[in-house]
Design a protein around this motif. Structure first.
Motif, PDB file in Angstrom:
ATOM      1  N   PHE A  90       0.846  -1.190   0.000  1.00 25.46           N
ATOM      2  CA  PHE A  90       0.000   0.000   0.000  1.00 25.46           C
ATOM      3  C   PHE A  90       0.880   1.239   0.000  1.00 25.46           C
ATOM      4  O   PHE A  90       1.939   1.266   0.616  1.00 25.46           O
ATOM      5  CB  PHE A  90      -0.925   0.011   1.222  1.00 25.46           C
ATOM      6  N   GLN A  94      -2.540   5.758   0.458  1.00 26.18           N
ATOM      7  CA  GLN A  94      -3.567   4.772   0.807  1.00 26.18           C
ATOM      8  C   GLN A  94      -3.569   4.498   2.311  1.00 26.18           C
ATOM      9  O   GLN A  94      -4.636   4.445   2.937  1.00 26.18           O
ATOM     10  CB  GLN A  94      -3.328   3.479   0.034  1.00 26.18           C
ATOM     11  N   SER A  97      -4.847   7.632   4.252  1.00 27.37           N
ATOM     12  CA  SER A  97      -6.284   7.828   4.035  1.00 27.37           C
ATOM     13  C   SER A  97      -7.096   6.825   4.857  1.00 27.37           C
ATOM     14  O   SER A  97      -8.146   7.172   5.406  1.00 27.37           O
ATOM     15  CB  SER A  97      -6.623   7.684   2.546  1.00 27.37           C
ATOM     16  N   HIS A  98      -6.597   5.604   4.938  1.00 29.08           N
ATOM     17  CA  HIS A  98      -7.276   4.575   5.729  1.00 29.08           C
ATOM     18  C   HIS A  98      -7.306   4.972   7.204  1.00 29.08           C
ATOM     19  O   HIS A  98      -8.330   4.825   7.877  1.00 29.08           O
ATOM     20  CB  HIS A  98      -6.557   3.243   5.545  1.00 29.08           C
TER      21      HIS A  98
END
Length: 299
Positions: A90, A94, A97-98
């Motif tokens: 990732f 990513q 943002s998670h």
């Protein structure tokens, strides 16, 4: 702190059979960060404001957020200049943002900037803590840490640092020390800058000297402790150093590095491979070196 609760907020590939179970390596990483954040040296408290420099994908950011949040209070700013599309499986974008969409998202902000650029434009409340957790060795050269520390004047009360100590309290950790010194030596001889994980190696004494150079910070507490079992940093660095040996040496030779300097590097590589051969499972048996943990207060 609950390792499983914190790990559940981190983006990773999980088993379809047990999607709620985190990988052993992630749990080790989280446990290592918990030991730093809640340990006797940093002792980070709830309700505080934290600046994390070199936050990467956010594994330490989550632990810091868990430490400071309570009743809606507490805040963490994570700063990292890495490309948003860097990382695997990732990317930084990513992973971050998670995190922002999860349990701690309301108490975290990520900033894709160099620490110098972020601090130059920051005019908010003074941070209770500034954290550099295993990020100093990523800096392009030793002068960066001096610039960062100078930029923190009047913007942070406490500086918390964790970095590899260059001390091995077990033979399994000796290859990690050797690999770090080799990779740093290769970087120091390159004509062009790189994006390697180890670009600037500073010992604890070296870091302390830089931080206290201008008399604005004073070391108030420190310890050197064994690293958490299960961390994979040593495996990654040792494996990388051995596998790229000929490529690195060939590149330096092409850059005009002297035979005397190359001979010294060859001896270092040989020493690393000999140390690995002494371990029962070779590179798989390697363990991370000890960790230096320090707390500086603004003078």
């Amino acid at each position: 702190m609950d390792t499983a609760k914190i790990a559940s907020q981190f983006l990773e590939k999980r088993s379809p059979a047990e999607p709620e179970v985190s990988s052993p390596s992630l749990n080790s990483q989280i446990e290592h960060r918990i030991a730093l954040v809640s340990g006797p040296v940093w002792a980070i408290q709830k309700g505080k404001r934290v600046l994390e420099i070199g936050c990467g994908q956010g594994d330490c950011t989550i632990v810091l957020a868990d430490a400071v949040t309570g009743s809606g209070e507490g805040w963490v700013d994570g700063v990292d200049p890495g490309s948003p599309d860097y990382g695997a499986p990732f990317t930084l974008s990513q992973a971050q943002s998670h995190i922002l969409s999860g349990r701690y998202g309301g108490n975290i902000a990520f900033h894709n900037l160099t620490p110098e650029a972020y601090l130059a434009k920051y005019h908010g409340p003074v941070y209770d803590y500034t954290v550099l957790s295993h990020s100093i060795w990523y800096f392009e050269n030793p002068s960066v840490i001096n610039t960062v520390v100078a930029s923190l004047e009047g913007k942070s009360h406490t500086l918390c640092i964790a970095e590899w100590s260059l001390r091995a309290s077990s033979k399994e950790a000796e290859p990690h020390v050797l690999a770090a010194l080799i990779l740093a030596s290769v970087e120091s001889k390159r004509k062009e800058a790189s994006s390697g994980n180890i670009r600037t190696v500073l010992s604890p004494k070296g870091i302390q000297s830089v931080v206290e150079r201008d008399g604005k910070w004073k070391l108030v507490k420190e310890e050197v402790r064994q690293s958490t079992v299960g961390l994979l940093d040593a495996f990654w660095e040792v494996d990388y150093a051995i596998k790229t040996r000929e490529k690195k040496l060939g590149g330096l030779r092409a850059d005009g590095v002297s035979e005397k300097e190359l001979a010294a590097l060859v001896a270092m590589y040989d020493s690393l491979e000999s140390a690995v051969c002494l371990l029962p499972e070779g590179v798989k048996s390697v363990r991370c070196m000890d960790v230096w943990v320090a707390r500086f207060e603004a003078v």
